[in-house]
Structure formats: structure tokens, C-alpha cells
Design a protein around this motif. Structure first.
Motif, mmCIF file in Angstrom:
data_model
loop_
_atom_site.group_PDB
_atom_site.id
_atom_site.type_symbol
_atom_site.label_atom_id
_atom_site.label_comp_id
_atom_site.label_asym_id
_atom_site.label_seq_id
_atom_site.Cartn_x
_atom_site.Cartn_y
_atom_site.Cartn_z
ATOM 1 N N VAL A 85 0.610 -1.216 -0.272
ATOM 2 C CA VAL A 85 -0.539 0.192 0.197
ATOM 3 C C VAL A 85 0.762 0.893 0.461
ATOM 4 C CG1 VAL A 85 -2.151 1.154 0.943
ATOM 5 C CG2 VAL A 85 -1.511 -1.595 1.025
ATOM 6 N N ASN A 86 0.727 1.916 -0.879
ATOM 7 C CA ASN A 86 1.237 3.379 -1.293
ATOM 8 C C ASN A 86 3.183 2.927 -0.741
ATOM 9 O OD1 ASN A 86 1.857 6.199 -1.313
ATOM 10 N ND2 ASN A 86 1.551 6.575 0.676
ATOM 11 N N GLY A 87 3.580 2.253 -1.273
ATOM 12 C CA GLY A 87 4.831 1.757 -1.754
ATOM 13 C C GLY A 87 5.178 1.423 -0.568
ATOM 14 N N LYS A 88 4.426 0.511 0.550
ATOM 15 C CA LYS A 88 4.689 0.234 2.206
ATOM 16 C C LYS A 88 4.527 -0.968 1.648
ATOM 17 C CE LYS A 88 5.875 3.781 3.789
ATOM 18 N NZ LYS A 88 7.110 4.228 3.702
ATOM 19 N N THR A 89 5.106 -1.880 2.028
ATOM 20 C CA THR A 89 5.852 -3.878 1.765
ATOM 21 C C THR A 89 4.887 -4.846 2.572
ATOM 22 O OG1 THR A 89 7.393 -4.194 2.305
ATOM 23 C CG2 THR A 89 7.326 -3.782 -0.241
ATOM 24 N N GLY A 132 -4.527 6.627 10.756
ATOM 25 C CA GLY A 132 -2.148 5.826 11.097
ATOM 26 C C GLY A 132 -2.562 6.265 9.214
ATOM 27 N N GLY A 133 -1.054 5.868 8.855
ATOM 28 C CA GLY A 133 -0.575 5.565 7.973
ATOM 29 C C GLY A 133 -0.249 3.726 7.733
ATOM 30 N N ALA A 134 0.114 3.492 6.331
ATOM 31 C CA ALA A 134 0.734 2.391 6.356
ATOM 32 C C ALA A 134 1.596 2.203 6.426
ATOM 33 C CB ALA A 134 0.381 1.919 4.359
ATOM 34 N N GLU A 135 2.124 1.429 6.932
ATOM 35 C CA GLU A 135 3.829 0.906 7.241
ATOM 36 C C GLU A 135 4.142 -0.226 6.117
ATOM 37 O OE1 GLU A 135 4.683 3.787 10.923
ATOM 38 O OE2 GLU A 135 3.189 1.973 11.379
ATOM 39 N N ASN A 136 5.191 -0.502 6.366
ATOM 40 C CA ASN A 136 5.692 -2.243 6.049
ATOM 41 C C ASN A 136 5.669 -2.502 6.977
ATOM 42 O OD1 ASN A 136 7.002 -1.044 3.790
ATOM 43 N ND2 ASN A 136 8.866 0.009 4.567
ATOM 44 N N GLU A 137 5.454 -3.880 6.852
ATOM 45 C CA GLU A 137 5.008 -5.013 8.106
ATOM 46 C C GLU A 137 3.980 -4.920 8.771
ATOM 47 O OE1 GLU A 137 6.212 -7.675 7.424
ATOM 48 O OE2 GLU A 137 7.517 -7.804 6.097
ATOM 49 N N ASP A 138 3.085 -3.536 8.862
ATOM 50 C CA ASP A 138 1.694 -3.390 9.614
ATOM 51 C C ASP A 138 0.773 -5.144 10.014
ATOM 52 O OD1 ASP A 138 2.195 -1.147 10.859
ATOM 53 O OD2 ASP A 138 1.018 -0.085 9.810
#
Length: 518
Positions: A69-73, A100-106
Motif C-alpha cells: 500500500v503506497n509503496g509499503k510492503t 494512521g498511515g501505511a507502514e511496512n509489515e503492519d
């Protein structure tokens, strides 16, 4: 067997893989202020199960917790498909109105639950984000996205449940709590909604990864944590120990709920597993413990063995015995995917228990693939019982093999044949002989798509009165999807509905579409 309870403690963020002979499974401030007055919404909402927009037609939530999402794997997202062809919605932490915001591995959407939290007649969606970083990595949280007459995000602001001194779950967030790893929700017999939140990585004192759960009653803004050393409402079964993972699995009916502890050690037997059963009755805000279940008890079949993982999967439905005038009992199915059958390692088994209103229990069935007249045969690494889903389609009637059905995931099926870990799903009655009306489906035999290696069919299951949802998030990308089967399907029977990326308004492209479904 390797499972979430046996993975080295927080040394990797990769949580879904299956190799021959080893199973490694996957295991965001409070929103307030309704935009639409509650009375107006209630008048427009139907009260139908899983109906986010209140139009009287069931809607479906499908998670892809590994999506970019938005470049966050592996940030994760959830697809909403409104029933009756009324469109779709994509939810992530980049969606307007979602904190919040998309972050890697959430892994947004790792767990899902649907219930009417605020009693307005529209269903609400609970989204588990167990690997969300707060003050510490992988602390986790849960978001409640409220339904309305215009659908999700059309009414009340999103509420978040997370740990921390100023937050709804209290205490402090710690590295690897995994709050939101498991969820269960519904309406208790007394009429109040409830939400159960598992945090299996919770440390109790200086003891790591013992686990805990939180009970949110009637859309409350706070909740108490419960663990195996809690005694406020009575002694919780078991003792908090390293790697218990209490709260890894959660299930409930209007009268009971159960909490899985698949890492529970019984004496010197590690990862044997256990289950604690509770009432929805609250004492000083804490649910009342009723009974503990484990294979070291004389009344329970099987012997505790290292790696059994008793409680890795759970399913529970209301139960009414013949002659009863009300439904106050429950049937609890417990998956034991690491069970060895004679010399067959990790073949797996399922045990079914009748739980009375007071908490007494009777084991009613032991099911394995070698049970009389049950399809297939036990093989090493089948992991029969790794996932479970169950339904009672007539809770107000005497329970029977027709109205109480259980789906059993067997993701390691065919581990030594042409398509290793292709997987499959058994559907059996919960009352009466399991082989009397069972069915078997797998890729190419009922489940659409060609059989292939590492499809892990049976790893994603969800129950609704209208049918069984089987998610296929792994294997060839062209076959990723979610399929709805009637509970009375014959072996190899076709689904009545299929959801796929690129179909019916669902955006194309996915990573693990269908890893969780509700």
C-alpha cells in the motif's frame, strides 16, 4: 511442527510459509462524534448479519494483509464488497477517515470481526493490525470502523483500541504484544455487544510471550486485560508461562467464549496446548472463567505430546439438546493440528466438546481423517485442524447434524505427493457421526482452479449462516480468490459465489487476497 507459538521470538517479520514437513503460519486516540444521529441511522439499518450499509443484504469483508500500500510492503488492506451489486470499498491506513498511515509489515486486516458494536442496526467492522508499531515495534492495535446507512466510514469516526496508559486497553504497549492478532465479536445473551481482542505476545511481569486478551463490552471506551494469572472474576485456567501465547485464538457464542493457548506446556510437555472457557457474565468488568481443557485431563481423549498445539484453532456454535426450551449451551471444536496418530507425525485431529451453561463439559467427538467413513486418510504433515469454522443455522431448534456444521482446514494435505501442501477442507456434522454427511473439497475438486503446490487450501475459513467462505490467498496468482460454498455441499461441489481481484468492482492485483474473510 512450527507454528506462531513456536517461531523464534520476534526475529523475523515473515509469517506465512509452508515447506515440506514444516508449517510456519501467519500467525492505530479514540474516535468519537457521530456524523449522523444514532436514532436516524438506526431507523435506516436492517439488523441483518454482516450488513454494513443497512440495506438488508449481507456484505463481505476480504483482507489482503500482505498487500503493498503506497509503496509499503505488507502494509495490508481490506476489500469490502457490498451485497446486491452496490459497489466496493478498499480500506487501508491510507484511506480517508482511517487513522494512521501505511507502514511496512503492519499487516492491516490480519484478523477481522463483524458485529453491531453500537446497536444501531448496522454492522461494524473490527480490523486487527497486530504488527503496527506504536511506541514499540509490533505492539499492535484494533480499529472499529462503524457502519451506517451509507456504508462503512459514513457515520461515526473510527475508534481505536490499543495499549498504553492513555488508551482504551490501558497498561503499556510492549515490543511484540501483537494486539489484534485474533478477534471475535457478537452479541451476548444479555443483549450487549462484545469484542474479544487477542494479544498473544503480551508479557506478564517478567515472563515473556505468555499472552492476554481484552473484553470490550457494549462498545465501551475501555477494557480490562485478562491473562492466566487474572483472578478478579475467578481463577483463569492455567499459569502464565513463557510462550503460552494465550489469546492466539478466540471464538464465542451468546453464552460462552473460548481462548486458545496453543503454546501451553503441560508439565514438561512443551507446546501441548490448552483452552480456557469463559462466560459473558462480567464481575467488576472481567468475564467469569468457567473451565480449562487440555489433553492431560482424564475426561479428554488423547495424550499430551510435545507440539500437539491443542487450541491452535477453535470454532464454537450454540447448542440446544433435545427437549430443551432455550439455547444456553455451546459446542466447542478444538483443532490439534500437531497430533501424531500412531506413527503418523503431525497428522492432526479435532475434538468437540459440549459446554453447559455452568461450564461443565463432555467430549462428544474425536475426528481425524481415519475416522470411520470420513473422506481421505491421515498422512504425515497434513495438519488436520489447523483452521476451523462452524455454524448453527437454526440456534432456536434442537441441534442436529444438519444444522450444526464444521469446516476443518487441512493445509498440509498431500505433503508427500504430486502437489505438496495443496491443502483441502473437510465439512462434517458437529452432532452425530462425522462420516454420516461429510464432504471434501480441494483445488480442482470443488475449489476452482488447478491443483498446485503450496496452495494451502484450508488456511482461510469463515462461517456465515448462508455458507462457508474458503479463501485461497496462496499458490498460483490466477487462482487467488474467495469462494462461498453451501454448508450442505457434496464432496467436490461447486461454490455459489466467487470473489476475485479484478472481478465485480474489486481492484485487480493482490498479494494474499482472502487471507482473512468475514
Amino acid at each position: 511442527m512450527t507454528s506462531p507459538t513456536r517461531r523464534p521470538r520476534r526475529t523475523t517479520r515473515r509469517r506465512t510459509a509452508l515447506a515440506a514437513g514444516a508449517l510456519v503460519l501467519t500467525a492505530s486516540a479514540l474516535g468519537a462524534g457521530p456524523v449522523t444521529p444514532a436514532a436516524a441511522v438506526a431507523a435506516a439499518c436492517s439488523g441483518v448479519e454482516s450488513d454494513f450499509n443497512g440495506d438488508g443484504i449481507r456484505d463481505t469483508a476480504i483482507a489482503d494483509p500482505e498487500a503493498t500500500v503506497n509503496g509499503k510492503t505488507r502494509a495490508g488492506l481490506v476489500h469490502i464488497v457490498y451485497g446486491g451489486g452496490k459497489g466496493t470499498l478498499q480500506l487501508s491506513q491510507e484511506t480517508a477517515g482511517v487513522p494512521g498511515g501505511a507502514e511496512n509489515e503492519d499487516q492491516y486486516g490480519f484478523a477481522l470481526a463483524v458485529y453491531d458494536a453500537d446497536a444501531d442496526g448496522c454492522s461494524d467492522l473490527a480490523v486487527g493490525i497486530p504488527y503496527e508499531d506504536l511506541e514499540t515495534p509490533d505492539a499492535g492495535l484494533v480499529q472499529i470502523i462503524y457502519g451506517s446507512a451509507t456504508g462503512l466510514l459514513g457515520g461515526r469516526a473510527v475508534r481505536e483500541h490499543k495499549q498504553g496508559a492513555t488508551h482504551s486497553l490501558g497498561g503499556g504497549d510492549e515490543t511484540g504484544d501483537w494486539t489484534g492478532y485474533a478477534l471475535a465479536a457478537g452479541k451476548a445473551a444479555g443483549g450487549s455487544s462484545y469484542l474479544l481482542i487477542g494479544a498473544p505476545g503480551e508479557d506478564i511481569g517478567t515472563v515473556p510471550d505468555t499472552g492476554a486478551f481484552f473484553y470490550v463490552s457494549a462498545d465501551a471506551t475501555t477494557a480490562h486485560g485478562n491473562h492466566q494469572d487474572t483472578e478478579t472474576a475467578g481463577a483463569v485456567p492455567g499459569v502464565a508461562e513463557t510462550d503460552d501465547r494465550f489469546g492466539s485464538t478466540l471464538v464465542a457464542t451468546p453464552t460462552h467464549f473460548a481462548v486458545g493457548t496453543p503454546g501451553e506446556a503441560l508439565g514438561t510437555t512443551t507446546f501441548a496446548g490448552g483452552v480456557a472457557v469463559f462466560s459473558h457474565t462480567l464481575v467488576s468488568g472481567y468475564p467469569k472463567p468457567l473451565v480449562g481443557l487440555a489433553q492431560d485431563q482424564d475426561a479428554i481423549a488423547g495424550n499430551e505430546e510435545v507440539g500437539d498445539g491443542f487450541g491452535t484453532a477453535l470454532a464454537m456454535v450454540p447448542y440446544r439438546p433435545s427437549g430443551a426450551t432455550s439455547t444456553t449451551e455451546s459446542l466447542l471444536a478444538v483443532g490439534v493440528p500437531g497430533e501424531d496418530l500412531k506413527s503418523v507425525v503431525d497428522a492432526g485431529a479435532v475434538q468437540i466438546f459440549r459446554i453447559t451453561a455452568s461450564g461443565s463439559f463432555t467430549e462428544t467427538q474425536w475426528i481425524e481423517q481415519d475416522t470411520a467413513d470420513v473422506e481421505q486418510a491421515s498422512e504425515a504433515g497434513d495438519f488436520f485442524g489447523q483452521r476451523l469454522a462452524a455454524v448453527n443455522t437454526a440456534p432456536g431448534s434442537t441441534s442436529s447434524g444438519t444444522n450444526t456444521r464444521l469446516a476443518i482446514g487441512v493445509p498440509g494435505e498431500e505433503s508427500a505427493e504430486e502437489h505438496p501442501e495443496k491443502g483441502g477442507v473437510h465439512i462434517v456434522p458437529m452432532v452425530g457421526a462425522p462420516g454420516a454427511s461429510d464432504a471434501w473439497i480441494d483445488p480442482g475438486w470443488g475449489i476452482p482452479g488447478a491443483p498446485a503446490s503450496t496452495q494451502l487450501a484450508g488456511l482461510s475459513l469463515a462461517a456465515s449462516p448462508g455458507g462457508l467462505y474458503v479463501g485461497m490467498p496462496y499458490g498460483p496468482a490466477a487462482d487467488h480468490g474467495v469462494h462461498l460454498f453451501p454448508w450442505g455441499t457434496a464432496g467436490g461441489g461447486a461454490p455459489t459465489k466467487t470473489f476475485k481481484p479484478g472481478w465485480d468492482g474489486i481492484p485487480a492485483g493482490d498479494t494474499a487476497f482472502g487471507a482473512a474473510v468475514r
